[in-house]
Design a protein around this motif. Structure first.
Motif, PDB file in Angstrom:
ATOM      1  N   ASP A 190      71.105  29.983  15.826  1.00  0.00           N
ATOM      2  CA  ASP A 190      71.949  29.379  15.074  1.00  0.00           C
ATOM      3  C   ASP A 190      71.965  27.907  16.444  1.00  0.00           C
ATOM      4  O   ASP A 190      71.098  26.087  16.290  1.00  0.00           O
ATOM      5  CB  ASP A 190      73.591  29.081  14.597  1.00  0.00           C
ATOM      6  N   THR A 191      72.599  28.136  17.523  1.00  0.00           N
ATOM      7  CA  THR A 191      71.923  27.471  18.777  1.00  0.00           C
ATOM      8  C   THR A 191      70.606  26.799  18.902  1.00  0.00           C
ATOM      9  O   THR A 191      70.136  25.730  18.983  1.00  0.00           O
ATOM     10  CB  THR A 191      72.514  28.471  20.080  1.00  0.00           C
TER      11      THR A 191
ATOM     12  N   THR B 215      68.079  27.258  17.065  1.00  0.00           N
ATOM     13  CA  THR B 215      67.298  26.304  15.847  1.00  0.00           C
ATOM     14  C   THR B 215      68.120  24.807  15.827  1.00  0.00           C
ATOM     15  O   THR B 215      67.475  23.844  15.683  1.00  0.00           O
ATOM     16  CB  THR B 215      68.446  27.015  14.767  1.00  0.00           C
ATOM     17  N   LYS B 216      69.090  24.709  16.334  1.00  0.00           N
ATOM     18  CA  LYS B 216      69.653  23.398  16.574  1.00  0.00           C
ATOM     19  C   LYS B 216      69.031  22.202  17.497  1.00  0.00           C
ATOM     20  O   LYS B 216      68.568  21.185  17.129  1.00  0.00           O
ATOM     21  CB  LYS B 216      70.952  22.840  16.923  1.00  0.00           C
ATOM     22  N   VAL B 217      69.225  22.900  19.270  1.00  0.00           N
ATOM     23  CA  VAL B 217      68.349  22.790  20.027  1.00  0.00           C
ATOM     24  C   VAL B 217      66.635  22.051  19.596  1.00  0.00           C
ATOM     25  O   VAL B 217      66.670  20.985  19.525  1.00  0.00           O
ATOM     26  CB  VAL B 217      68.659  23.737  21.235  1.00  0.00           C
TER      27      VAL B 217
ATOM     28  N   VAL C 175      66.064  21.416  16.884  1.00  0.00           N
ATOM     29  CA  VAL C 175      66.050  20.739  15.667  1.00  0.00           C
ATOM     30  C   VAL C 175      66.278  19.291  16.678  1.00  0.00           C
ATOM     31  O   VAL C 175      64.983  17.878  15.817  1.00  0.00           O
ATOM     32  CB  VAL C 175      66.856  20.859  14.459  1.00  0.00           C
ATOM     33  N   ALA C 176      67.127  19.452  17.409  1.00  0.00           N
ATOM     34  CA  ALA C 176      66.988  17.828  18.254  1.00  0.00           C
ATOM     35  C   ALA C 176      65.881  17.386  19.516  1.00  0.00           C
ATOM     36  O   ALA C 176      65.568  16.569  18.147  1.00  0.00           O
ATOM     37  CB  ALA C 176      68.553  18.414  19.863  1.00  0.00           C
TER      38      ALA C 176
ATOM     39  N   GLU D 141      63.656  16.022  16.682  1.00  0.00           N
ATOM     40  CA  GLU D 141      64.344  14.611  15.644  1.00  0.00           C
ATOM     41  C   GLU D 141      64.163  13.562  16.508  1.00  0.00           C
ATOM     42  O   GLU D 141      64.339  12.284  16.528  1.00  0.00           O
ATOM     43  CB  GLU D 141      65.423  15.080  15.129  1.00  0.00           C
TER      44      GLU D 141
ATOM     45  N   HIS E 226      70.082  20.582  26.760  1.00  0.00           N
ATOM     46  CA  HIS E 226      70.942  21.085  26.103  1.00  0.00           C
ATOM     47  C   HIS E 226      71.659  22.244  25.189  1.00  0.00           C
ATOM     48  O   HIS E 226      71.898  22.430  24.705  1.00  0.00           O
ATOM     49  CB  HIS E 226      69.615  20.177  24.575  1.00  0.00           C
TER      50      HIS E 226
ATOM     51  N   ALA F  52      75.048  22.649  24.743  1.00  0.00           N
ATOM     52  CA  ALA F  52      75.744  23.103  23.344  1.00  0.00           C
ATOM     53  C   ALA F  52      76.290  24.711  23.778  1.00  0.00           C
ATOM     54  O   ALA F  52      76.900  24.867  22.637  1.00  0.00           O
ATOM     55  CB  ALA F  52      74.530  24.000  23.157  1.00  0.00           C
TER      56      ALA F  52
END
Length: 103
Positions: free
Chosen positions: A25-26, A28-30, A32-33, A36, A51, A55
């Motif tokens: 999850d972590t 994936t979030k980084v 995605v950041a 984006e 990041h 996180a």
């Protein structure tokens, strides 16, 4: 063929471990950041490191140490200031170099 299944099983176990611990999850979030980001950074690895560091959840002990450090810095500055004042005061009562030579 048996070797392939053993390796596949280990991979699945490792994947479940990463999922349970929140690593996937972590990451994936980084990622995605990074995706984006309007302007992609020159060094994507530095972006990830930065990041990932933010996180992770803060350890309460680390926060306590930060507060203690800030408090100690304030005390240090106060002591340095007091030391300067005391040195100035002391200099008023000590005989000057010229007076010492005359004695």
């Amino acid at each position: 063929m048996a070797h392939y299944k053993a390796t596949d099983s280990k991979c699945q176990q490792f994947r479940r471990y990463l999922e349970k611990s929140g690593v996937l999850d972590t990451l994936t979030k980084v990622l995605v950041a990074l995706y984006e980001e309007p302007e992609k950074p020159n060094n994507a690895l530095d972006f990830l490191k930065h990041h990932l560091g933010t996180a992770t959840p803060e350890n309460p002990e680390i926060e306590l140490l930060r507060l203690e450090l800030a408090e100690m810095k304030e005390k240090y500055e106060a002591i340095v200031e007091e030391n300067k004042k005391l040195k100035t005061k002391l200099a008023q009562y000590e005989p000057s170099q010229e007076e010492k030579r005359a004695e």
